[in-house]
Enzyme design. Structure first.
Site, short mmCIF file in Angstrom:
data_model
loop_
_atom_site.label_atom_id
_atom_site.label_comp_id
_atom_site.label_asym_id
_atom_site.label_seq_id
_atom_site.Cartn_x
_atom_site.Cartn_y
_atom_site.Cartn_z
N ASN A 73 8.33 -2.80 -12.35
CA ASN A 73 7.99 -1.39 -12.56
C ASN A 73 9.24 -0.55 -12.61
O ASN A 73 10.24 -0.84 -11.95
CB ASN A 73 7.01 -0.89 -11.49
CG ASN A 73 7.71 -0.28 -10.29
OD1 ASN A 73 8.11 0.89 -10.33
ND2 ASN A 73 7.90 -1.06 -9.23
N GLY A 76 10.22 5.36 -11.64
CA GLY A 76 11.28 6.37 -11.52
C GLY A 76 10.89 7.56 -10.67
O GLY A 76 11.28 8.70 -10.94
N ASN A 103 6.79 8.79 2.18
CA ASN A 103 8.00 8.09 1.69
C ASN A 103 8.89 9.13 1.02
O ASN A 103 8.46 9.85 0.12
CB ASN A 103 7.53 7.01 0.70
CG ASN A 103 8.67 6.20 0.09
OD1 ASN A 103 9.40 6.69 -0.75
ND2 ASN A 103 8.79 4.95 0.48
N ASN A 131 13.23 6.06 1.94
CA ASN A 131 13.43 5.12 0.84
C ASN A 131 14.89 5.16 0.39
O ASN A 131 15.28 6.05 -0.35
CB ASN A 131 12.47 5.49 -0.30
CG ASN A 131 12.64 4.60 -1.51
OD1 ASN A 131 13.42 3.64 -1.50
ND2 ASN A 131 11.92 4.92 -2.57
N CYS A 134 15.11 2.57 -3.84
CA CYS A 134 14.45 2.61 -5.15
C CYS A 134 15.42 2.10 -6.22
O CYS A 134 16.48 2.70 -6.42
CB CYS A 134 14.00 4.03 -5.50
SG CYS A 134 13.09 4.04 -7.06
N ILE A 195 10.68 -5.82 1.99
CA ILE A 195 11.76 -5.32 1.15
C ILE A 195 11.18 -4.42 0.06
O ILE A 195 9.98 -4.48 -0.22
CB ILE A 195 12.56 -6.47 0.47
CG1 ILE A 195 11.61 -7.41 -0.29
CG2 ILE A 195 13.38 -7.21 1.48
CD1 ILE A 195 12.32 -8.55 -1.04
N GLY A 221 5.61 -8.69 -6.24
CA GLY A 221 4.52 -9.62 -6.50
C GLY A 221 4.79 -10.98 -5.88
O GLY A 221 5.86 -11.22 -5.31
N GLY A 269 1.07 -3.86 -1.71
CA GLY A 269 1.58 -3.04 -2.82
C GLY A 269 0.83 -3.25 -4.11
O GLY A 269 -0.31 -2.77 -4.27
C1 LIG Z 1 4.07 0.79 -9.46
C2 LIG Z 1 4.94 0.77 -8.23
C3 LIG Z 1 5.48 1.96 -7.74
C4 LIG Z 1 6.30 1.97 -6.60
N1 LIG Z 1 6.80 3.14 -6.13
C5 LIG Z 1 7.52 3.14 -4.97
C6 LIG Z 1 7.98 4.36 -4.39
O1 LIG Z 1 7.75 5.46 -4.91
N2 LIG Z 1 8.72 4.30 -3.24
C7 LIG Z 1 9.01 3.09 -2.63
O2 LIG Z 1 9.67 3.07 -1.58
N3 LIG Z 1 8.56 1.92 -3.14
C8 LIG Z 1 7.83 1.93 -4.28
N4 LIG Z 1 7.36 0.74 -4.79
C9 LIG Z 1 7.60 -0.51 -4.05
C10 LIG Z 1 6.42 -0.82 -3.14
O3 LIG Z 1 6.21 0.20 -2.20
C11 LIG Z 1 6.61 -2.13 -2.36
O4 LIG Z 1 7.87 -2.14 -1.71
C12 LIG Z 1 6.46 -3.37 -3.20
O5 LIG Z 1 5.78 -3.11 -4.40
C13 LIG Z 1 5.70 -4.40 -2.41
O6 LIG Z 1 5.53 -5.58 -3.12
P1 LIG Z 1 4.12 -6.01 -3.82
O7 LIG Z 1 3.97 -5.10 -4.99
O8 LIG Z 1 4.37 -7.42 -4.19
O9 LIG Z 1 3.05 -5.86 -2.81
C14 LIG Z 1 6.55 0.72 -5.94
C15 LIG Z 1 6.00 -0.47 -6.43
C16 LIG Z 1 5.19 -0.46 -7.55
C17 LIG Z 1 4.61 -1.78 -8.05
#
Ligand SMILES: Cc1cc2nc3c(=O)[nH]c(=O)nc-3n(C[C@H](O)[C@H](O)[C@H](O)COP(=O)(O)O)c2cc1C
Length: 306
Positions: A73, A76, A103, A131, A134, A195, A221, A269
Site C-alpha cells: 500500500n 500516503g 496514530n 508513527n 510510515c 512492525i 500480510g 491490519g
Molecule cells: C491500507 C493500509 C493503510 C495503512 N495506514 C497506516 C497508517 O496510517 N499509519 C500506520 O502507522 N500504519 C499504517 N498501516 C500499517 C498497518 O497499521 C500495520 O502496521 C500493518 O498493515 C499490519 O500488517 P497486516 O496488514 O499484515 O495486518 C497501513 C496498512 C495498510 C494495509
C-alpha cells in the site's frame, strides 16, 4: 477467563484493554465506519488512521496492489487532519467502551509535539501511537524510525508534551530494530508496537511502469509474518515495556504466535480489508484456544515461547 492486558503500566493513566486484540492504523478507518457491521465495543482497542496536523489527500492512485500472500500500500497518510478528528470523531469515541488510540505522524519533530499537545486531554482518546515508520511519505515518517537517535528524540518530545500513554510504532526498514526499540523505551515510550510495513514495489510488465502511483509502498500480510514475529521476539527480549505485535495476523493462531513470542497485544491490519470482522474472529479464536488449553489468564501465554 481473564483476557485483559495493561499496555502502559508505567503511566499514571494506564492503558487497560479488556483483551489483547486491536485494529491496526489505516485498516479500520476511525472505527465508526464499522459500528454497524459488528459489535466493535468487544475489541481490545481501535487504532485510527494516521493523523497529521493538516488534512492530507495522500498519494496518487493506484495505491494498493495485491502480492503473493500480501498487500502493498502507498496510501500516503490520507487523513482529515487533527482539528477535524478532535471536532468530529473524538466526541463519538467518548461514548464508547472500547479505547481509541490515535496514530500520529509528522514531517518534523515539532509536528509530533504539536499533535501531542492538541490531543492531550481530549475526551475519547485513550492513547497515542507515534508513527515513526510510515514508508510511503516523502518527508518524516520512517526516516525518524530508521535510527535510534531520531526515534528517541521524537519519543522524548511526545512524552514531554502529553500525559496520555504513548506507544511508538517501529519500522523494519532499519539496520537494527532492537537498538531503535531500546532507545525508544529509554526515551519514555510506555509501549512499543511493531512492525510497520516493509518497503517494496511492483511493476506492470505490459506498461513497463511501476504499478503504484508513488512507485513504492509498504508490504504487509502473511508473507511478512515470520519476519515480524522474529522482530517481536527479539524486541520483547530486549525492552521492559509492553510490546504490541503486528503484520500478517489473519487468524487466532497467528495472534497467539505473536503473544507467545512476547507481545502483550496484537494488531489486525489488512485482514480487515477482506473481512471487516477479522479482529473479532481473532478474539473469539483466542478465547476458544484458552478454553481448550484450560488457560485462565492471557498473561500465562505472553512470552511463553521464549
Ligand atoms: C491500507 C493500509 C493503510 C495503512 N495506514 C497506516 C497508517 O496510517 N499509519 C500506520 O502507522 N500504519 C499504517 N498501516 C500499517 C498497518 O497499521 C500495520 O502496521 C500493518 O498493515 C499490519 O500488517 P497486516 O496488514 O499484515 O495486518 C497501513 C496498512 C495498510 C494495509
Amino acid at each position: 477467563m481473564n483476557l485483559s492486558v495493561q499496555l502502559a503500566p508505567g503511566n499514571a493513566k494506564g492503558l487497560l484493554l479488556a483483551n489483547p486484540v486491536m485494529t491496526a492504523s489505516g485498516t479500520f478507518g476511525y472505527g465508526i465506519e464499522y459500528e454497524n457491521l459488528f459489535d466493535i465495543q468487544r475489541l481490545g482497542a481501535i487504532v485510527c488512521k494516521g493523523t497529521t496536523l493538516a488534512p492530507r489527500e495522500g498519494n496518487p492512485q493506484p495505491r494498493i496492489v495485491e502480492t503473493a500472500s500480501g498487500v502493498l500500500n502507498s496510501i500516503g497518510l490520507q487523513n482529515i487532519g487533527v482539528d477535524a478528528l478532535i471536532a468530529e470523531k473524538a466526541p463519538i469515541w467518548a461514548g464508547w467502551r472500547v479505547p481509541v488510540i490515535v496514530n500520529i505522524a509528522g514531517e518534523t519533530v515539532d509536528d509530533y509535539a504539536s499533535l501531542a499537545k492538541r490531543l492531550d486531554g481530549v475526551a475519547g482518546i485513550s492513547g497515542l501511537e507515534v508513527n515513526i515508520s510510515c514508508p510511503n511519505i516523502r518527508a518524516g515518517g520512517a526516516e525518524f524510525g530508521a535510527s535510534p537517535d531520531t526515534a528517541a528524540a521524537v519519543t522524548a518530545v511526545v512524552k514531554k508534551t502529553t500525559s496520555l500513554p504513548i506507544m511508538v510504532k517501529l519500522t523494519p526498514n532499519t539496520g537494527d530494530i532492537v537498538a531503535v526499540a531500546v532507545a525508544v523505551a529509554g526515551a519514555g515510550a510506555d509501549a512499543i508496537s511493531l512492525i510497520n510495513t516493509l518497503k517494496g514495489m511492483a511493476i506492470d510488465i505490459r506498461t513497463r511502469r511501476p504499478i503504484l502511483g508513488n512507485i513504492y509502498g509498504g508490504l504487509s500480510g502473511p508473507a511478512v509474518k515470520p519476519v515480524a514475529l522474529h522482530m517481536v521476539y527479539q524486541v520483547a527480549g530486549a525492552v521492559d515495556v509492553p510490546v504490541i505485535g503486528s503484520v500478517g495476523i489473519r487468524t487466532a493462531d497467528d495472534a497467539i504466535e505473536f503473544i507467545m513470542a512476547g507481545a502483550s497485544a496484537v494488531q489486525v491490519g489488512s485482514a480487515n480489508l477482506t473481512s471487516p470482522r477479522a479482529a473479532l474472529d481473532v478474539l473469539e479464536g483466542i478465547e476458544r484456544f484458552m478454553q481448550d488449553e484450560r488457560i485462565g489468564d492471557i498473561t500465562e501465554l505472553i512470552g511463553s515461547a521464549r
